[in-house]
Scaffold this motif. Structure first.
Motif, short mmCIF file in Angstrom:
data_model
loop_
_atom_site.label_atom_id
_atom_site.label_comp_id
_atom_site.label_asym_id
_atom_site.label_seq_id
_atom_site.Cartn_x
_atom_site.Cartn_y
_atom_site.Cartn_z
N LEU A 1 0.88 -1.14 0.14
CA LEU A 1 -0.04 0.10 0.20
C LEU A 1 0.80 1.23 -0.07
O LEU A 1 0.45 2.41 -0.65
CB LEU A 1 -1.00 0.31 1.20
CG LEU A 1 -1.69 -1.11 1.37
CD1 LEU A 1 -2.75 -1.08 2.78
CD2 LEU A 1 -3.05 -0.85 0.37
N ARG A 2 1.97 1.12 0.49
CA ARG A 2 2.81 2.28 0.71
C ARG A 2 3.57 2.30 -0.46
O ARG A 2 4.01 3.64 -1.30
CB ARG A 2 3.87 2.19 1.84
CG ARG A 2 4.93 3.23 2.13
CD ARG A 2 4.20 4.84 2.28
NE ARG A 2 5.38 5.57 2.46
CZ ARG A 2 5.82 6.27 1.18
NH1 ARG A 2 5.69 5.81 -0.13
NH2 ARG A 2 6.68 7.21 1.25
N THR A 3 4.26 1.27 -1.08
CA THR A 3 5.27 1.16 -2.27
C THR A 3 4.49 1.81 -3.45
O THR A 3 4.96 2.08 -4.49
CB THR A 3 5.89 -0.19 -2.23
OG1 THR A 3 5.08 -1.20 -2.39
CG2 THR A 3 7.08 -0.36 -1.19
N ALA A 4 3.07 1.76 -3.55
CA ALA A 4 2.58 2.06 -4.78
C ALA A 4 2.50 3.36 -4.98
O ALA A 4 2.17 3.98 -5.88
CB ALA A 4 0.95 1.69 -4.29
N HIS A 5 3.22 4.21 -3.96
CA HIS A 5 3.10 5.54 -4.16
C HIS A 5 4.58 6.21 -4.31
O HIS A 5 4.71 7.33 -4.87
CB HIS A 5 2.68 6.41 -2.69
CG HIS A 5 1.26 6.24 -2.38
ND1 HIS A 5 0.34 7.36 -2.98
CD2 HIS A 5 0.47 5.08 -1.83
CE1 HIS A 5 -0.99 6.77 -2.71
NE2 HIS A 5 -0.92 5.52 -1.98
N SER A 6 5.57 5.57 -3.83
CA SER A 6 6.93 5.94 -4.04
C SER A 6 7.85 4.60 -3.86
O SER A 6 7.57 3.71 -3.06
CB SER A 6 7.37 7.09 -3.12
OG SER A 6 7.30 6.93 -1.61
N GLU A 7 9.17 5.10 -4.30
CA GLU A 7 10.22 3.87 -4.37
C GLU A 7 10.80 3.69 -3.17
O GLU A 7 11.53 4.44 -2.34
CB GLU A 7 11.18 4.06 -5.55
CG GLU A 7 12.16 3.09 -5.52
CD GLU A 7 13.26 3.48 -6.68
OE1 GLU A 7 14.22 2.56 -6.72
OE2 GLU A 7 12.99 4.27 -7.39
N LEU A 8 10.93 2.36 -2.52
CA LEU A 8 11.32 1.96 -1.30
C LEU A 8 12.85 1.29 -1.74
O LEU A 8 12.90 0.30 -2.56
CB LEU A 8 10.45 0.93 -0.83
CG LEU A 8 11.15 0.36 0.58
CD1 LEU A 8 11.50 0.97 1.60
CD2 LEU A 8 10.36 -0.84 1.02
N SER B 1 8.66 18.40 -3.97
CA SER B 1 7.31 18.40 -4.32
C SER B 1 6.95 16.97 -4.64
O SER B 1 5.38 16.90 -4.38
CB SER B 1 6.89 19.30 -5.82
OG SER B 1 8.14 18.75 -6.99
N GLN B 2 7.66 15.97 -5.18
CA GLN B 2 7.12 14.88 -5.27
C GLN B 2 6.64 14.19 -4.12
O GLN B 2 5.77 13.75 -3.58
CB GLN B 2 8.00 13.81 -5.98
CG GLN B 2 7.47 12.35 -6.33
CD GLN B 2 8.58 11.35 -6.22
OE1 GLN B 2 9.79 11.58 -6.04
NE2 GLN B 2 7.99 10.20 -6.20
N ARG C 1 2.98 12.26 0.44
CA ARG C 1 2.50 12.41 1.56
C ARG C 1 0.76 12.81 1.72
O ARG C 1 0.19 12.25 2.44
CB ARG C 1 3.35 13.30 2.36
CG ARG C 1 4.61 13.16 2.46
CD ARG C 1 5.03 11.57 3.21
NE ARG C 1 4.49 11.57 4.41
CZ ARG C 1 4.64 10.46 5.30
NH1 ARG C 1 5.03 9.34 4.48
NH2 ARG C 1 4.14 10.34 6.18
N ALA C 2 0.67 13.70 0.77
CA ALA C 2 -0.95 14.03 0.64
C ALA C 2 -1.60 13.01 0.04
O ALA C 2 -2.74 12.88 0.54
CB ALA C 2 -0.85 15.37 -0.23
N ALA C 3 -1.27 12.14 -0.86
CA ALA C 3 -1.93 11.13 -1.38
C ALA C 3 -2.12 10.16 -0.25
O ALA C 3 -3.17 9.38 -0.27
CB ALA C 3 -1.43 10.46 -2.66
N LEU C 4 -0.85 9.77 0.41
CA LEU C 4 -1.03 9.00 1.58
C LEU C 4 -2.44 9.30 2.69
O LEU C 4 -2.97 8.52 3.28
CB LEU C 4 0.14 8.59 2.31
CG LEU C 4 1.51 7.77 1.37
CD1 LEU C 4 2.57 7.90 2.03
CD2 LEU C 4 0.91 6.37 1.23
N ALA C 5 -2.25 10.61 2.63
CA ALA C 5 -3.31 11.18 3.74
C ALA C 5 -4.45 10.98 3.39
O ALA C 5 -5.63 10.67 4.41
CB ALA C 5 -2.95 12.60 4.26
#
Length: 250
Positions: A65-72, A96-97, A102-106
């Motif tokens: 769910l988290r890695t769908a938003h940015s690279e780990l 900005s990315q 962070r906004a999308a996760l919230a």
């Protein structure tokens, strides 16, 4: 009048050299840590001892769910140098990315309900740092899975890489050039403790790391490079870490 002009010119040249001597200008350019926008966020979480296994199990199940938003880059448990801790590195192309992530996760109900609401009560603290790869380093993947990672963190004297960068690079290179360890990445802090450097090393195992360190201490090439580097060192901290099953860096 001519004499006065010459005196003024000499004073101006002297002031320029005091403010920004050419040697310092070159050093600043060659050790600039922000040549591009990409940065790496270091995160360290401390877990309640009785919740350690549950936290890792939950994270293993929901990390997608988290890695769908940015690279780990990697996710590790700390074995030595910190108890009940996890350490992870996230890559971003720009501030900005990250703000967008962070906004999308919230606003992501699955992330909030399935992970955050359950994981946060298991933690005792969270910490983060923003780092850049130094210009002479790149992210390297270990040659095989199953090794251990060492995060060596160095608090250097004020002045920045323009002052101690070459000596620090020589010390790291002395270890890596002869195969004592593989530097996965060398990072310089932007936010967090200033004048801090981090080297993420990979070793085949803890015993191999101990043997390599013993050999390095007797290697005159390493000793000479380290002796120069430590003149700029304030303090050092090391952590030995194991990659989690869901870590991209194994």
């Amino acid at each position: 009048m001519l004499t006065a002009r010459k005196a003024l010119w000499k004073a101006t040249r002297l002031l320029e050299n005091v403010i920004a001597p050419k040697s310092l200008q070159v050093a600043c350019i060659s050790t600039d840590q922000q040549q591009h926008g990409t940065f790496y966020e270091f995160r360290t979480y401390c877990i309640q001892p009785h919740q350690n296994a549950a936290f890792l199990r939950l994270t293993n199940e929901k990390i997608h769910l988290r890695t769908a938003h940015s690279e780990l880059l990697g996710y590790w448990t700390v074995e030595y140098g910190g108890l009940n801790q996890v350490f992870h590195i996230w890559k971003y192309d720009s501030y900005s990315q990250r703000a967008g992530v962070r906004a999308a996760l919230a606003q992501d109900p699955s992330w909030i309900e399935q992970y955050i609401s359950k994981a946060m009560p298991m933690l005792t603290s969270q910490d983060n740092e923003v780092t850049y790869l130094v210009p002479w380093s790149k992210i390297q993947r270990p040659p095989k899975e199953g090794g251990v990672y060492e995060l060596a963190s160095f608090q250097m004297r004020p002045g920045g890489p323009a002052v101690w960068g070459p000596a620090f690079e020589a010390a790291v290179s002395a270890h890596s050039a002869v195969g004592y360890a593989l530097p996965v990445g060398v990072f310089h802090n932007e936010f967090g403790p200033t004048n801090s450097m981090h080297v993420l090393w990979w070793h085949e195992g803890a015993d191999q790391r101990a043997a390599s360190r013993h050999n390095a201490h007797g290697d005159p090439r390493v000793v000479a490079a380290v002796r120069e580097s430590v003149t700029y060192l304030v303090s050092q901290q090391n952590k030995l870490m194991f990659p989690t099953p869901f870590s991209p860096s194994k």
